[in-house]
Write a protein that holds these residues in place. Sequence first.
Motif, PDB file in Angstrom:
ATOM      1  N   GLU A  72      61.007  -6.808  -0.783  1.00  0.00           N
ATOM      2  CA  GLU A  72      61.864  -7.989  -0.933  1.00  0.00           C
ATOM      3  C   GLU A  72      62.840  -8.099   0.231  1.00  0.00           C
ATOM      4  OE1 GLU A  72      63.654  -7.259  -4.686  1.00  0.00           O
ATOM      5  OE2 GLU A  72      61.944  -7.999  -5.865  1.00  0.00           O
ATOM      6  N   LEU A  73      63.398  -6.967   0.646  1.00  0.00           N
ATOM      7  CA  LEU A  73      64.328  -6.972   1.769  1.00  0.00           C
ATOM      8  C   LEU A  73      63.638  -7.386   3.061  1.00  0.00           C
ATOM      9  CD1 LEU A  73      66.399  -3.719   1.098  1.00  0.00           C
ATOM     10  CD2 LEU A  73      67.159  -6.085   0.837  1.00  0.00           C
ATOM     11  N   GLU A  74      62.421  -6.913   3.245  1.00  0.00           N
ATOM     12  CA  GLU A  74      61.696  -7.267   4.464  1.00  0.00           C
ATOM     13  C   GLU A  74      61.378  -8.759   4.494  1.00  0.00           C
ATOM     14  OE1 GLU A  74      57.936  -5.652   7.074  1.00  0.00           O
ATOM     15  OE2 GLU A  74      57.711  -5.801   4.905  1.00  0.00           O
ATOM     16  N   THR A  75      60.961  -9.313   3.371  1.00  0.00           N
ATOM     17  CA  THR A  75      60.671 -10.742   3.299  1.00  0.00           C
ATOM     18  C   THR A  75      61.925 -11.564   3.589  1.00  0.00           C
ATOM     19  OG1 THR A  75      58.914 -10.388   1.664  1.00  0.00           O
ATOM     20  CG2 THR A  75      59.847 -12.600   1.808  1.00  0.00           C
ATOM     21  N   ALA A  76      63.036 -11.141   2.994  1.00  0.00           N
ATOM     22  CA  ALA A  76      64.303 -11.849   3.211  1.00  0.00           C
ATOM     23  C   ALA A  76      64.738 -11.753   4.668  1.00  0.00           C
ATOM     24  CB  ALA A  76      65.386 -11.271   2.292  1.00  0.00           C
TER      25      ALA A  76
ATOM     26  N   TYR B  16      67.123  -4.142  11.983  1.00  0.00           N
ATOM     27  CA  TYR B  16      66.621  -3.978  10.613  1.00  0.00           C
ATOM     28  C   TYR B  16      65.102  -4.057  10.586  1.00  0.00           C
ATOM     29  CZ  TYR B  16      67.714  -3.832   5.625  1.00  0.00           C
ATOM     30  OH  TYR B  16      67.860  -3.446   4.320  1.00  0.00           O
ATOM     31  N   ASN B  17      64.524  -4.920  11.416  1.00  0.00           N
ATOM     32  CA  ASN B  17      63.067  -4.991  11.512  1.00  0.00           C
ATOM     33  C   ASN B  17      62.480  -3.667  11.993  1.00  0.00           C
ATOM     34  OD1 ASN B  17      62.565  -7.600  10.605  1.00  0.00           O
ATOM     35  ND2 ASN B  17      62.767  -8.512  12.621  1.00  0.00           N
ATOM     36  N   THR B  18      63.173  -3.034  12.929  1.00  0.00           N
ATOM     37  CA  THR B  18      62.729  -1.730  13.423  1.00  0.00           C
ATOM     38  C   THR B  18      62.735  -0.698  12.303  1.00  0.00           C
ATOM     39  OG1 THR B  18      63.586  -2.195  15.644  1.00  0.00           O
ATOM     40  CG2 THR B  18      63.197   0.107  15.086  1.00  0.00           C
ATOM     41  N   VAL B  19      63.778  -0.746  11.477  1.00  0.00           N
ATOM     42  CA  VAL B  19      63.856   0.165  10.330  1.00  0.00           C
ATOM     43  C   VAL B  19      62.698  -0.082   9.372  1.00  0.00           C
ATOM     44  CG1 VAL B  19      65.217   0.792   8.290  1.00  0.00           C
ATOM     45  CG2 VAL B  19      66.360   0.448  10.487  1.00  0.00           C
ATOM     46  N   MET B  20      62.374  -1.364   9.137  1.00  0.00           N
ATOM     47  CA  MET B  20      61.276  -1.702   8.250  1.00  0.00           C
ATOM     48  C   MET B  20      59.942  -1.157   8.773  1.00  0.00           C
ATOM     49  SD  MET B  20      62.479  -3.315   5.661  1.00  0.00           S
ATOM     50  CE  MET B  20      63.936  -4.206   5.137  1.00  0.00           C
TER      51      MET B  20
ATOM     52  N   THR C 264      62.352   8.870  -0.380  1.00  0.00           N
ATOM     53  CA  THR C 264      63.159   8.308  -1.470  1.00  0.00           C
ATOM     54  C   THR C 264      64.603   8.132  -1.028  1.00  0.00           C
ATOM     55  OG1 THR C 264      61.740   9.326  -3.152  1.00  0.00           O
ATOM     56  CG2 THR C 264      63.946   8.657  -3.834  1.00  0.00           C
ATOM     57  N   ARG C 265      65.143   9.128  -0.354  1.00  0.00           N
ATOM     58  CA  ARG C 265      66.520   9.014   0.163  1.00  0.00           C
ATOM     59  C   ARG C 265      66.614   7.908   1.202  1.00  0.00           C
ATOM     60  NH1 ARG C 265      65.860  14.638  -0.108  1.00  0.00           N
ATOM     61  NH2 ARG C 265      65.323  14.719   2.118  1.00  0.00           N
ATOM     62  N   ASP C 266      65.601   7.803   2.049  1.00  0.00           N
ATOM     63  CA  ASP C 266      65.619   6.780   3.096  1.00  0.00           C
ATOM     64  C   ASP C 266      65.559   5.375   2.507  1.00  0.00           C
ATOM     65  OD1 ASP C 266      65.727   8.741   4.997  1.00  0.00           O
ATOM     66  OD2 ASP C 266      63.581   8.675   5.480  1.00  0.00           O
ATOM     67  N   LEU C 267      64.792   5.195   1.426  1.00  0.00           N
ATOM     68  CA  LEU C 267      64.704   3.884   0.790  1.00  0.00           C
ATOM     69  C   LEU C 267      66.058   3.435   0.263  1.00  0.00           C
ATOM     70  CD1 LEU C 267      61.317   4.206  -1.131  1.00  0.00           C
ATOM     71  CD2 LEU C 267      61.814   2.598   0.719  1.00  0.00           C
ATOM     72  N   HIS C 268      66.796   4.351  -0.300  1.00  0.00           N
ATOM     73  CA  HIS C 268      68.132   4.018  -0.785  1.00  0.00           C
ATOM     74  C   HIS C 268      69.066   3.699   0.384  1.00  0.00           C
ATOM     75  CE1 HIS C 268      67.197   6.520  -4.647  1.00  0.00           C
ATOM     76  NE2 HIS C 268      66.747   5.290  -4.721  1.00  0.00           N
ATOM     77  N   CYS C 269      68.895   4.435   1.475  1.00  0.00           N
ATOM     78  CA  CYS C 269      69.741   4.215   2.655  1.00  0.00           C
ATOM     79  C   CYS C 269      69.470   2.854   3.287  1.00  0.00           C
ATOM     80  CB  CYS C 269      69.514   5.309   3.685  1.00  0.00           C
ATOM     81  SG  CYS C 269      70.169   6.929   3.215  1.00  0.00           S
ATOM     82  N   VAL C 270      68.217   2.402   3.237  1.00  0.00           N
ATOM     83  CA  VAL C 270      67.868   1.107   3.809  1.00  0.00           C
ATOM     84  C   VAL C 270      68.622  -0.007   3.104  1.00  0.00           C
ATOM     85  CG1 VAL C 270      66.005  -0.589   4.010  1.00  0.00           C
ATOM     86  CG2 VAL C 270      65.619   1.766   4.697  1.00  0.00           C
ATOM     87  N   ASP C 271      68.727   0.094   1.788  1.00  0.00           N
ATOM     88  CA  ASP C 271      69.458  -0.927   1.026  1.00  0.00           C
ATOM     89  C   ASP C 271      70.941  -0.885   1.371  1.00  0.00           C
ATOM     90  OD1 ASP C 271      69.870  -2.987  -0.665  1.00  0.00           O
ATOM     91  OD2 ASP C 271      69.345  -1.936  -2.499  1.00  0.00           O
TER      92      ASP C 271
END
Length: 247
Positions: A31-35, A112-116, A176-183
């Motif tokens: 969802e974050l990537e789409t947004a 942010y795209n690079t992070v994705m 899992t930790r990285d996914l939380h950090c991305v948000d």
Amino acid sequence: MSWNPFNRSSLPKRSILVEKDFDKDVKRLNELETANKQLQKDVRKYIEALVECPKTETQLASELATNEIFLHDPDLKQYVARWRDGAQRLEKDADHSVRDVQKAIEEPIKRYNTVMLEMNSALKKRDQLLQEYSHAQTKLEKYQKQSKANPNKLQAAQGGFNEAKRAFESKHGGLTRDLHCVDTAREQNFNPCVPLIADQQANYFHECQQLHGELAKCLSAGTESADSLDAILRDIRALTLVVDEEQ
């Protein structure tokens, strides 16, 4: 970002439970990537409009400055010249605004795209490790069920399973930790952009208001020029009527 987990029936039992919670984090990431992609498109359209609007106004004022209607009226000619100069100034301000938008929004979007992309690569690696984990468990269970299994093969299967399990759980835990950090990073990345763009917009449109306010005062003060323009338009209409009557 696409993430398609394989058939859960082939997963270790512990991993099935892990996957259910993990899917929620991956869905949030999608969802974050789409947004973020939509925001990138919207910002690009905004920048194009920001550049085009004053550019079009400058072009219009420049064309009026050389139009026959205004060349022979000193007051109107001066008014259009001031409008053209002001529009050119706004065009320069718009260029500055574009640089602010690029710095405040476009650059964070690109980061942010690079992070994705990095997260997408990590998810693919995790899927690969999960398949290896499932395969290693299947192989180990096969030897454990054999009453006359070769001890060396059983030991090798146990070692392969332990290694596959360790590799997967290590990757899964870090991801899992990285996914939380991305948000969390989303807020830290974009929150400063809002006041910066608001200030930029306020400054730019304040300049617009000042320019057109000055032009309005100039136009209202030049009543003779306005009357002159009305007279020209009346003459044009009168000529049109004469031609129509003659026809």
